[in-house]
Design a protein around this motif. Structure first.
Motif, PDB file in Angstrom:
ATOM      1  N   ALA A   1      42.994  45.793  39.694  1.00 53.78           N
ATOM      2  CA  ALA A   1      43.991  46.020  38.644  1.00 53.78           C
ATOM      3  C   ALA A   1      45.388  46.102  39.248  1.00 53.78           C
ATOM      4  CB  ALA A   1      43.664  47.303  37.885  1.00 53.78           C
TER       5      ALA A   1
ATOM      6  N   MET B   1      37.980  47.944  32.964  1.00 55.53           N
ATOM      7  CA  MET B   1      38.909  46.879  33.334  1.00 55.53           C
ATOM      8  C   MET B   1      39.340  46.089  32.099  1.00 55.53           C
ATOM      9  SD  MET B   1      40.526  45.734  35.935  1.00 55.53           S
ATOM     10  CE  MET B   1      41.208  44.340  36.809  1.00 55.53           C
TER      11      MET B   1
ATOM     12  N   PHE C   1      42.078  47.850  30.360  1.00 58.08           N
ATOM     13  CA  PHE C   1      43.343  47.668  31.084  1.00 58.08           C
ATOM     14  C   PHE C   1      43.925  46.279  30.825  1.00 58.08           C
ATOM     15  CE2 PHE C   1      45.333  45.811  34.884  1.00 58.08           C
ATOM     16  CZ  PHE C   1      46.481  46.582  34.942  1.00 58.08           C
TER      17      PHE C   1
ATOM     18  N   GLN D   1      39.984  49.399  40.521  1.00 55.32           N
ATOM     19  CA  GLN D   1      41.383  49.805  40.478  1.00 55.32           C
ATOM     20  C   GLN D   1      42.233  48.972  41.437  1.00 55.32           C
ATOM     21  OE1 GLN D   1      41.369  54.055  41.168  1.00 55.32           O
ATOM     22  NE2 GLN D   1      41.173  54.497  38.991  1.00 55.32           N
TER      23      GLN D   1
END
Length: 210
Positions: free
Chosen positions: A117, A156, A159, A114
């Motif tokens: 990201a 990921m 995303f 995260q």
């Protein structure tokens, strides 16, 4: 001539590891230049260790440039080489932006977390600004330091696709062989003990030079 830039505003994503492996594999084929544009000078340290410990293996010529010199000096320097790899970043800086202006192909190593990201937003903002002046810049995301025991990479990828980013098919896993190779001024090929690491790097190389 092809100019690659390995960049990210976040540290610890395997940026230098990616840059030096790419530079050596290109040097196996034709005359190549590695520009260390990161203030930490990790690629230059690797090159110094390589000169001391690796005898006779194909190697890129390595130089350190900082800030605007990455483009003002890097551009004429590049004319003497078939391939150029720039290692730049660790934070948003004049050097990172100059690398993106010089490059034709930007590779952004990204970890599967995260935090990675969240940090990606920063580097993509810089990339978008660079494209105002370098509209043909080809940008690819490389998932690195992946733990294959978790589903973090899959999350990921979801995303990244939602952000309409181009992601390389190859993923580079977290492996001791990469840390060992860098510390010895080598590549995982030259260490030769982790065939999975070697196959990942080879797959990455085939994707970016295709």
């Amino acid at each position: 001539m092809t100019i690659f830039a390995c960049v990210n505003t976040k540290g610890g994503v395997g940026k230098t590891t990616t840059a030096v492996h790419l530079a050596v594999m290109l040097a196996r084929q034709q005359r190549s230049l590695l520009i260390d544009g990161d203030p930490q000078a990790s690629a230059a340290s690797w090159a110094a260790w390589r000169r001391e410990r690796i005898d006779g293996a194909p190697s890129p010529t390595t130089v350190c440039l900082s800030g605007k010199a990455i483009i003002t000096e890097g551009k004429p320097l590049a004319q003497g080489y078939v391939h150029v790899v720039v290692d730049a970043g660790g934070r948003d800086s004049v050097g990172l932006r100059s690398a993106l202006l010089l490059a034709e192909y930007a590779i952004i190593p990204v970890g599967a977390s995260q935090l990675d990201a969240a940090a990606l937003t920063d580097v993509m903002t810089v990339v978008d600004l660079a494209r105002d002046y370098n509209p043909n810049l080809d940008v690819r995301i490389l998932l690195t330091r992946v733990d294959p025991r978790t589903k973090d990479a899959a999350d990921m990828l979801v995303f990244l696709k939602s952000q309409n980013l181009v992601v390389l098919n190859t993923m580079i896993c977290e492996r001791v062989a990469f840390r060992r190779a860098i510390g010895e001024g080598a590549t995982v090929h030259e260490i030769g003990k982790d065939h999975l690491a070697i196959s990942e790097v080879e797959a990455f190389f085939q994707e970016v030079v295709a």
